[in-house]
Motif scaffolding. Structure first.
Motif, mmCIF file in Angstrom:
data_model
loop_
_atom_site.group_PDB
_atom_site.id
_atom_site.type_symbol
_atom_site.label_atom_id
_atom_site.label_comp_id
_atom_site.label_asym_id
_atom_site.label_seq_id
_atom_site.Cartn_x
_atom_site.Cartn_y
_atom_site.Cartn_z
ATOM 1 N N LEU A 80 11.293 15.067 101.032
ATOM 2 C CA LEU A 80 10.366 14.730 100.147
ATOM 3 C C LEU A 80 9.894 15.923 99.144
ATOM 4 N N LEU A 81 10.196 17.153 99.744
ATOM 5 C CA LEU A 81 9.892 18.441 99.218
ATOM 6 C C LEU A 81 10.881 18.741 97.811
ATOM 7 N N LEU A 82 12.022 18.058 97.748
ATOM 8 C CA LEU A 82 12.762 18.084 96.682
ATOM 9 C C LEU A 82 12.190 17.520 95.343
ATOM 10 N N VAL A 83 10.934 16.474 95.623
ATOM 11 C CA VAL A 83 10.550 16.055 94.327
ATOM 12 C C VAL A 83 9.660 16.992 93.746
ATOM 13 N N PRO A 84 8.737 17.490 94.296
ATOM 14 C CA PRO A 84 8.003 18.587 93.333
ATOM 15 C C PRO A 84 8.848 19.819 93.038
ATOM 16 N N THR A 85 9.833 20.127 93.725
ATOM 17 C CA THR A 85 10.667 21.343 93.325
ATOM 18 C C THR A 85 11.387 20.861 92.119
ATOM 19 N N ILE A 86 12.091 19.801 92.033
ATOM 20 C CA ILE A 86 13.133 19.418 90.943
ATOM 21 C C ILE A 86 12.135 19.290 89.674
ATOM 22 N N ALA A 87 10.944 18.440 89.780
ATOM 23 C CA ALA A 87 9.898 18.023 88.833
ATOM 24 C C ALA A 87 9.481 19.644 88.308
ATOM 25 N N THR A 88 9.163 20.306 88.804
ATOM 26 C CA THR A 88 8.559 21.780 88.297
ATOM 27 C C THR A 88 9.749 22.466 87.478
ATOM 28 N N ALA A 89 10.892 22.261 87.960
ATOM 29 C CA ALA A 89 11.958 23.102 87.404
ATOM 30 C C ALA A 89 12.288 22.383 86.038
ATOM 31 N N VAL A 90 11.983 20.932 85.855
ATOM 32 C CA VAL A 90 12.198 20.278 84.668
ATOM 33 C C VAL A 90 11.450 20.365 83.645
ATOM 34 N N VAL A 91 10.075 20.513 83.824
ATOM 35 C CA VAL A 91 8.961 20.626 82.945
ATOM 36 C C VAL A 91 8.400 21.801 82.708
ATOM 37 N N ILE A 108 6.866 32.728 99.359
ATOM 38 C CA ILE A 108 7.250 32.451 98.328
ATOM 39 C C ILE A 108 6.628 33.183 97.447
ATOM 40 N N GLN A 109 5.531 34.076 97.757
ATOM 41 C CA GLN A 109 4.812 34.769 96.745
ATOM 42 C C GLN A 109 5.591 36.114 96.857
ATOM 43 N N LEU A 110 6.213 36.557 97.978
ATOM 44 C CA LEU A 110 7.265 37.702 97.703
ATOM 45 C C LEU A 110 8.316 37.181 96.830
ATOM 46 N N ILE A 111 8.811 36.149 96.991
ATOM 47 C CA ILE A 111 10.011 35.782 96.167
ATOM 48 C C ILE A 111 9.622 35.578 94.598
ATOM 49 N N GLY A 112 8.439 35.362 94.538
ATOM 50 C CA GLY A 112 7.820 35.196 92.993
ATOM 51 C C GLY A 112 7.817 36.553 92.588
ATOM 52 N N LEU A 113 7.373 37.770 93.309
ATOM 53 C CA LEU A 113 7.194 39.030 92.890
ATOM 54 C C LEU A 113 8.494 39.610 92.710
ATOM 55 N N LEU A 114 9.388 39.436 93.338
ATOM 56 C CA LEU A 114 10.797 39.552 93.287
ATOM 57 C C LEU A 114 11.486 39.347 91.944
ATOM 58 N N VAL A 115 10.993 38.153 91.497
ATOM 59 C CA VAL A 115 11.602 37.365 90.357
ATOM 60 C C VAL A 115 10.768 37.802 89.065
ATOM 61 N N LEU A 116 9.506 38.316 89.584
ATOM 62 C CA LEU A 116 8.891 39.068 88.372
ATOM 63 C C LEU A 116 9.251 40.370 87.833
ATOM 64 N N ALA A 117 9.645 40.976 88.939
ATOM 65 C CA ALA A 117 9.989 42.523 88.763
ATOM 66 C C ALA A 117 11.283 42.833 88.490
ATOM 67 N N THR A 118 12.252 41.455 88.378
ATOM 68 C CA THR A 118 13.583 41.826 88.075
ATOM 69 C C THR A 118 13.926 40.869 86.765
ATOM 70 N N ALA A 119 13.897 39.575 86.915
ATOM 71 C CA ALA A 119 14.011 38.699 85.755
ATOM 72 C C ALA A 119 12.851 38.656 84.739
ATOM 73 N N GLY A 120 11.521 38.947 85.153
ATOM 74 C CA GLY A 120 10.657 38.691 84.331
ATOM 75 C C GLY A 120 9.999 37.557 84.330
ATOM 76 N N ALA A 121 8.342 37.214 83.691
ATOM 77 C CA ALA A 121 7.737 36.059 83.612
ATOM 78 C C ALA A 121 8.453 34.980 83.010
ATOM 79 N N ALA A 122 9.236 34.941 82.130
ATOM 80 C CA ALA A 122 10.108 34.063 81.242
ATOM 81 C C ALA A 122 11.034 33.351 82.419
ATOM 82 N N HIS A 123 11.187 33.336 83.768
ATOM 83 C CA HIS A 123 12.252 32.846 84.590
ATOM 84 C C HIS A 123 11.730 32.435 85.722
ATOM 85 N N PRO A 124 10.651 31.477 85.759
ATOM 86 C CA PRO A 124 10.142 30.953 87.026
ATOM 87 C C PRO A 124 11.184 29.940 87.760
ATOM 88 N N ARG A 125 11.993 29.480 86.952
ATOM 89 C CA ARG A 125 13.078 28.622 87.714
ATOM 90 C C ARG A 125 13.803 29.150 88.788
#
Length: 460
Positions: free
Chosen positions: A120-131, A189-206
């Motif tokens: 069931l965790l696939l539902v919010p993950t995919i939905a967030t990626a879409v919108v 997940i907060q560390l993963i978010g930090l890594l993405v922010l530090a490398t790809a930037g705030a425009a790439h949450p997916r």
């Protein structure tokens, strides 16, 4: 009859009303011979995959504590109060679904429900990626963020399942390890978010979501292949009703608001609190993300210690002193907020995270201990030991679900307190005062019910 070293299992057969998967019919963890020869290896295997699945569930549940950092106000038009609401809704749904998730273990089996809940965790993950892109409506974001709450239910079903696998003397350790490993999903997940922010930037949450999609699949497949269902964990239909009539159910749930409600509430809100309270030091999402993970990490790692301390000294005693310390930690945060000291503010919040982790372990240990003590009293009064043990297991399993749901609702209250405090005064001082008062009440309740001289449950 099954021997002490050979549990009765049905690997492929289906008894009436039973779904597929491996079922163990003979499970006697309180029998030392059975436990040492057969029970412990099976319990450890199930604990490992339960921790992994719950860990991913916590990550998805706290997904929006990270996603709000990718929503700059000039681009998405969402003010701080709106962002607090985006983290409040998944907390609320996570609290709500914990009750049905608890009884799903009894209905479908621990292994079977772990497969379903992980999928069931696939539902919010995919939905967030879409919108999630500029121009999306705030209402859509609210709906999608709420879906992440399904990850909060995994905790209740996982804890109920593991509670049935372990003997009473090891429940504090096992439940603490299970919950602590799950809680680690928040800082990870907060560390993963930090890594993405530090490398790809705030425009790439997916990118964060892409990381978790395969992990969700691994959790579901691993549970399907290597976990077991316990027949003894199948609660009677009246278990929830009986638990709601127990006064201790609501007392323990109240205490769990103070421990787990604090942990999950602070974990979801801390990044936003930093950006609002010390805007000059955390002007960018990356600056806030560099610190938001630390408190949840320490609180998660120390939770098993809270369970182990409770095993050794009694859950009530550890919980009592821990709430005193939490009130002190909240006072440190309040003072730091008033004098504008960032180092003191961080110290106070780290203390709150660590202490909430200890309290999580000690409070949860109290649940099976309370009902085990009541079972022993019933046996002394003439009740059949096996009947008393079954009733204690059923009741404690139901209370774990209720306490988990009520405790998680504390996370909603924490986020709402912060939201209202910042809206009203521009600071979190009002929220900090409320936390101090609440912890003081928890101290009094713990003493009066479980530690006061003469109480029947002293030492639980």
């Amino acid at each position: 009859m099954a021997t002490a070293t050979e549990p009765t299992t049905t690997s492929t057969q289906r008894a009436p009303g039973r779904l597929g998967g491996r079922w163990i019919d003979d499970w006697r963890p309180e029998d030392p011979d059975f436990w040492q020869s057969t029970g412990e290896p099976i319990a450890r295997r199930n604990l490992f995959f339960s921790v992994f699945s719950e860990h991913i569930g916590f990550s998805i549940w706290s997904l929006w504590s990270v996603m709000v950092l990718f929503l700059p106000e000039p681009v998405f038009g969402i003010d701080p109060a709106g962002k607090f609401l985006l983290t409040t809704l998944p907390t609320a749904l996570g609290a709500f679904v914990r009750l049905p998730y608890t009884f799903a273990v009894a209905k479908f089996g621990g292994r079977n429900w772990t497969v379903i809940s992980a999928s069931l965790l696939l539902v919010p993950t995919i939905a967030t990626a879409v919108v999630l892109e500029p121009g999306v409506s705030y209402t859509t974001l609210l709906v999608v963020s709420c879906l992440a709450g399904v990850g909060g239910g995994n905790f209740a079903s996982s804890m109920t399942n593991i509670n049935a696998f372990y003997p009473t003397r090891l429940k504090g350790w096992a439940l603490g390890l299970n919950a602590g490993g799950g809680n680690l999903g928040v800082p990870v997940i907060q560390l993963i978010g930090l890594l993405v922010l530090a490398t790809a930037g705030a425009a790439h949450p997916r990118i964060v979501l892409v990381v978790y999609l395969p992990l969700i699949v691994v959790a579901a497949v691993g549970a399907a292949l290597l976990m077991d269902n316990l027949t003894t964990a199948r609660n009677q239909p009246r278990a929830m009703r009986e638990a709601t009539r127990e006064g201790h159910t609501w007392i323990l749930s109240f205490l769990y608001i103070g421990s787990f409600g604090s942990f999950i509430g602070f974990g979801f809100a801390f990044g936003q609190v930093l950006q609002n309270q010390f805007a000059q030091d955390f002007a960018t999402p990356l600056a806030a993300a560099q610190l938001t993970w630390l408190g949840p990490l320490l609180g998660s790692l120390i939770r098993p210690l809270g369970g182990s301390l409770a095993d050794r000294f009694g859950g009530a005693r550890i919980t009592f002193w821990n709430f005193i310390a939490m009130a002190g930690g909240a006072a440190v945060v309040l003072v730091a907020s008033q004098v504008g000291s960032l180092p003191l503010f961080l110290l106070g919040f780290v203390l709150l995270f660590v202490l909430s982790g200890i309290g999580n372990g000690s409070t949860y240990k109290m649940i099976p201990a309370v009902f085990r003590t009541r079972a022993m009293d019933a046996v002394a009064a003439g009740t059949d030991p096996a009947t008393a043990d079954r009733h204690a297991l059923r009741t404690s399993g139901a209370v774990i679900g209720i306490a988990g749901a009520v405790g998680a609702s504390g996370g909603v209250l924490v986020n709402l307190a912060f939201r209202q405090s910042f809206l009203s005064t521009g600071s979190g001082d009002g929220a900090y005062l409320a936390f101090i008062a609440f912890y003081a009440v928890c101290v009094v309740v713990t003493w009066v019910v479980y530690l006061r001289p003469g109480t029947k449950l002293a030492g639980v």
